[in-house]
Structures are given as C-alpha cells and as structure tokens.
Design an enzyme around this catalytic site. Structure first.
Site, mmCIF file in Angstrom:
data_model
loop_
_atom_site.group_PDB
_atom_site.id
_atom_site.type_symbol
_atom_site.label_atom_id
_atom_site.label_comp_id
_atom_site.label_asym_id
_atom_site.label_seq_id
_atom_site.Cartn_x
_atom_site.Cartn_y
_atom_site.Cartn_z
ATOM 1 N N PHE A 141 0.854 -1.190 0.000
ATOM 2 C CA PHE A 141 0.000 0.000 0.000
ATOM 3 C C PHE A 141 0.886 1.235 0.000
ATOM 4 C CE2 PHE A 141 -2.543 3.522 1.316
ATOM 5 C CZ PHE A 141 -3.768 3.284 0.714
ATOM 6 N N ASP A 226 9.542 3.216 1.805
ATOM 7 C CA ASP A 226 8.319 3.924 2.196
ATOM 8 C C ASP A 226 8.093 3.770 3.703
ATOM 9 O OD1 ASP A 226 5.807 4.883 2.741
ATOM 10 O OD2 ASP A 226 4.832 3.982 0.999
ATOM 11 N N LYS A 255 2.718 11.398 7.139
ATOM 12 C CA LYS A 255 1.930 11.169 8.351
ATOM 13 C C LYS A 255 2.439 11.941 9.580
ATOM 14 C CE LYS A 255 -0.001 6.657 7.019
ATOM 15 N NZ LYS A 255 -1.317 7.009 6.532
HETATM 16 N N1 PXG Z 1 2.498 4.743 2.032
HETATM 17 C C1 PXG Z 1 2.123 4.046 3.107
HETATM 18 C C2 PXG Z 1 3.012 2.962 3.644
HETATM 19 C C3 PXG Z 1 0.895 4.326 3.721
HETATM 20 O O1 PXG Z 1 0.500 3.619 4.802
HETATM 21 C C4 PXG Z 1 0.530 6.055 2.060
HETATM 22 C C5 PXG Z 1 1.748 5.720 1.515
HETATM 23 C C6 PXG Z 1 -0.287 7.159 1.444
HETATM 24 O O2 PXG Z 1 -0.389 8.268 2.292
HETATM 25 P P1 PXG Z 1 -1.569 9.356 2.060
HETATM 26 O O3 PXG Z 1 -1.177 10.491 2.962
HETATM 27 O O4 PXG Z 1 -1.556 9.731 0.623
HETATM 28 O O5 PXG Z 1 -2.852 8.705 2.481
HETATM 29 C C7 PXG Z 1 0.077 5.352 3.178
HETATM 30 C C8 PXG Z 1 -1.268 5.694 3.731
HETATM 31 C C9 PXG Z 1 -6.562 5.681 3.653
HETATM 32 C C10 PXG Z 1 -5.467 5.080 4.455
HETATM 33 O O6 PXG Z 1 -7.596 6.033 4.239
HETATM 34 C C11 PXG Z 1 -4.145 5.288 4.128
HETATM 35 C C12 PXG Z 1 -3.162 4.728 4.919
HETATM 36 C C13 PXG Z 1 -3.512 3.981 6.004
HETATM 37 C C14 PXG Z 1 -4.822 3.761 6.300
HETATM 38 C C15 PXG Z 1 -5.825 4.308 5.529
HETATM 39 O O7 PXG Z 1 -6.405 5.802 2.419
HETATM 40 N N2 PXG Z 1 -1.823 4.845 4.672
#
Ligand code: PXG
Length: 407
Positions: A141, A226, A255
């Site tokens: 992800f 990441d 984050k």
């Molecule tokens: N890389 C990792 C490892 C992540 O966990 C992202 C990239 C993307 O980050 P942004 O700020 O673009 O969401 C994540 C995001 C959701 C959600 O609601 C996203 C994450 C975890 C839980 C829910 O899309 N991680």
C-alpha cells in the site's frame, strides 16, 4: 435521534461514499484521548494510522502552528520563506540524508520518489529512454493515485480505474531471491514498506531490508523505502529500516511529520539522486509552505526530545507480550514491532470488524485492516497505565467469553 446519528446521516447525504468508518463522531482530542459528540470518551488506539504519533494537539506543535499562523502561511515556491530551510535542515539531520524535497500527502511523496528514481535511472544509470522499471511488492500500500493503484495487488483499489502506467514489476514481499531474479538492466528502483501496514501488519523476515539494500547496491538499483507509516518512531526505532541498519536510498516520510495537525510529507536522498531535479521538474503549490514547515519542525522535535522511538520499543514489546498471553478462542497471531501491532483474528471467528465495534462500544478506538486484522497503533506518548486500560478491554473482547464471534 442522537447527535452521533444526526452527523452520520448528514455525511451519508453529502459525502462521496468512499469510506465506511466506525459509527463514532469525534469532536475533541487531547493526548491519547478523544471525545465524541455525545460526550463519550475514548482511548485512541489507531492514532490516524500513525499520523498522530505525538498525541492529539501536542502543545508544542499547536504552539508552532499558532505562532506561524500569526505570521505567514503560504508563499508558494515562487518565493522563499523563512521556515522551509530550518525545517529541512532539521529533517536532513534527523535522517542522515543530504537533501529533502517537501510535499504534503503520502501519495505525493511516493510519486516524488518514483519520479526521482526514474530520472536518476535515465541521467545517472544510463537506462534507455522510457525503459525504466521499478519493482514493487505484492500486498503493498503506497497511496491512491492512478499510478500507485496501478501497481496494487488489491483488486478493489484498481477495479474501474485503468488504464495504468507501465514500468512496474511485482514480486512477493519478504522474498529477496525474487528481488534478485526480477532485477534487469533497466531496473532503477525497488519500492518497499519495511513492514506492510495496510497489507495487515506484515513483518518481513529478520534482516530483510539489509539484504534488500545489498542486492540493490550491487545492481545499481535504488531502494525506495516507504516509511510513511512505519517511520518517526512507530516501530520502536526512529525508522523501521534501522532494525536492519538501512534507511534506503530514497526515504519517504509523511503522516507523523505533520504531528497530526497538518499534511507534511517528503522524500530524502543524497546529492547523487536529488541532483536530478532542476527548476520546473517537479513541485507542489503547498509543498514546503511555512505553516507546514513550522509544524514539521516542531513535530520532529517532539519525537526526538520525548524519546518516542524508545518509548514505542519499550511499551510495544510489553504490550505485544501481554496480548500474546491472552487466552483466546479467536486470536490466530499477534505480530508487529514496537507500537505497530496487528492482532489477527481466525477465519472461523469471522472478520475483525465486529471485534473493533465491540472495542469501540467499550471506549477503545482501533480499526481493522485486511479483513482479519485488528490494528493497534496508539499515539506513542501513551502511558503504561493507559495501555493497561486498553489491554483489559481487548482481553474482554477477544478472550474467553468474548461477546463477539461464534465461540
Ligand atoms: N504509504 C504508506 C506505507 C501508507 O500507509 C501512504 C503511503 C499514502 O499516504 P496518504 O497520505 O496519501 O494517504 C500510506 C497511507 C486511507 C489510508 O484512508 C491510508 C493509509 C492507512 C490507512 C488508511 O487511504 N496509509
């Protein structure tokens, strides 16, 4: 109708239906605690997927936000501002890289890393035009842009959103032999999470990131690490790659860099990679904005000054041991590092969601990932006493005599 029900009905009417949150409406937060619109208090054991490592409304971060809001908030990158330099200097010093490129959200930072790796491939490694390949992992992800979902292995993330960008090769996670086999002359990068978060808190074999780095170094392939979810103290080290002594060639952060108050992300790299960017190659209206930079600087300072990585290691190890001690007909496995913990529910006990609902009804907020996994990731400022409160409720909900599940 309760205020909770009214708010949920309003959102159902006016919002796109792209989420299915737990039925709780929050209006206030402080430290590890949040309150809903009907006055109920909850322990936040999710911390906005690790974006609130410092706790809700940390006084130092809020003070930085307010002070900066009273001076200057946005310039765009058409002009300099007096906050970006101090922030990026601190970020480079905390991570050990030469340079940083500031963005806002995690997905933007991942896109930035992909662009950096491709351009490095063409300009430094000498890959023929438009032939660059980037290796990614199954069950990854990295965000929701069309490029990123194009290399997801999750059917729903892709379904209906094609056509997708070419140039990505997928290999199994945790498998360094597969990585070695997948690398070809045009491979420029390997994009990897040091623990897969959304994929279900999947911890790779010990030494994985070290072997990954060795293989990539030997083949002139960049490691795109990441650490958006795992970084900044979450796993009991400043970065999860530190468990193996490696932070990658491009470190991707987001984050918690925004301290739970503002979206702040970016990539870090040394000059050989970052020098591929020239004016006009890449950017963002809000990236490096003074408000985000002030928040980012304070957020980093809190993590360092309060020793949050050590706290996560100590409390996380303790909590994982206690969770493994629970006598439970439902729990298949407890895994994680530091305070990034997954409790996997057995298939025959049904999905994790009803367990999360039962926790919520008892004042503990966390959520499920990958159907079977309860994700536990409280703010890193949590105390041992507060964790004991959570542990008692988790024991009630997943232990013998649980109100959930078939047993
Ligand atoms: N890389 C990792 C490892 C992540 O966990 C992202 C990239 C993307 O980050 P942004 O700020 O673009 O969401 C994540 C995001 C959701 C959600 O609601 C996203 C994450 C975890 C839980 C829910 O899309 N991680």
């Amino acid at each position: 109708m309760s205020r909770t029900a009214e708010y949920i009905r309003e959102v159902d009417q006016w919002s796109a239906h792209n989420y299915g949150p737990l039925p709780v409406v929050l209006e206030r937060g402080e430290g590890v605690w949040v309150w809903d619109v009907d006055g109920r208090k909850y322990l936040d054991m999710l911390a906005a997927y690790s974006a609130v490592n410092q706790g809700h409304r940390h006084p130092r971060i809020i003070e930085a936000l307010e002070r900066q809001a009273g001076r200057l908030t946005l310039t765009s990158r058409a002009f300099h501002n007096d906050r970006m330099g101090p922030f990026l200097r601190r970020l480079c010093e905390a991570t050990g890289f030469d340079r940083a490129l500031p963005m806002n959200t995690g997905a933007e930072a991942v896109e930035t890393a992909l662009k950096a790796a491709r351009k490095w491939g063409y300009e430094v490694k000498g890959v023929p035009a438009d032939q660059a390949e980037i290796i990614v992992c199954e069950n990854n992800f990295h965000g929701r842009t069309t490029t990123i979902v194009g290399f997801s292995s999750e059917h729903q993330y892709r379904q209906g959103f094609g056509p997708f960008a070419p140039g990505f090769i997928t290999i199994p996670y945790g498998d360094t032999d597969a990585l070695e086999r997948a690398i070809g002359p045009d491979t420029v990068g390997f994009l990897v999470e040091p623990i897969q978060g959304e994929g279900g808190i999947v911890v790779p074999p010990d030494g994985y990131m070290k072997t990954v780095q060795e293989i990539c170094r030997a083949n002139r392939v960049l490691v795109l690490n990441d650490e958006i979810q795992t970084g900044l103290g979450r796993t009991g080290k400043m970065f999860c790659g530190d468990w193996d002594g490696e932070r990658g060639d491009i470190l991707i952060v987001g984050k918690a860099l925004g301290g739970g108050v503002f979206p702040v992300s970016g990539i870090l790299a040394n000059d050989d990679v970052m020098d591929v960017f020239h004016p006009g190659d890449h950017g963002s209206t809000f990236g490096g904005n003074p408000l985000g930079a002030a928040v980012g600087e304070a957020s980093l300072a809190v993590i360092v000054d309060e020793g949050l990585p050590d706290r996560s290691l100590e409390l996380g190890t303790w909590l994982q041991d206690r969770l493994r001690d629970i006598e439970s007909p439902h729990v298949a496995e407890v895994r994680g590092r530091g305070l990034m913990i997954g409790v996997e529910i057995k298939k025959e006990s049904g999905p994790a969601r009803p367990f999360c609902n039962a926790l919520m009804e008892r004042g503990i907020l966390c959520n499920d990932t990958h159907h079977q996994v309860i994700r536990i990731a409280p703010p890193l400022v949590i105390s041992r006493d507060e964790l004991e409160v959570a542990l008692d409720v988790i024991t009630e909900v997943v232990g013998v005599g649980s109100p959930v599940g078939a047993a």
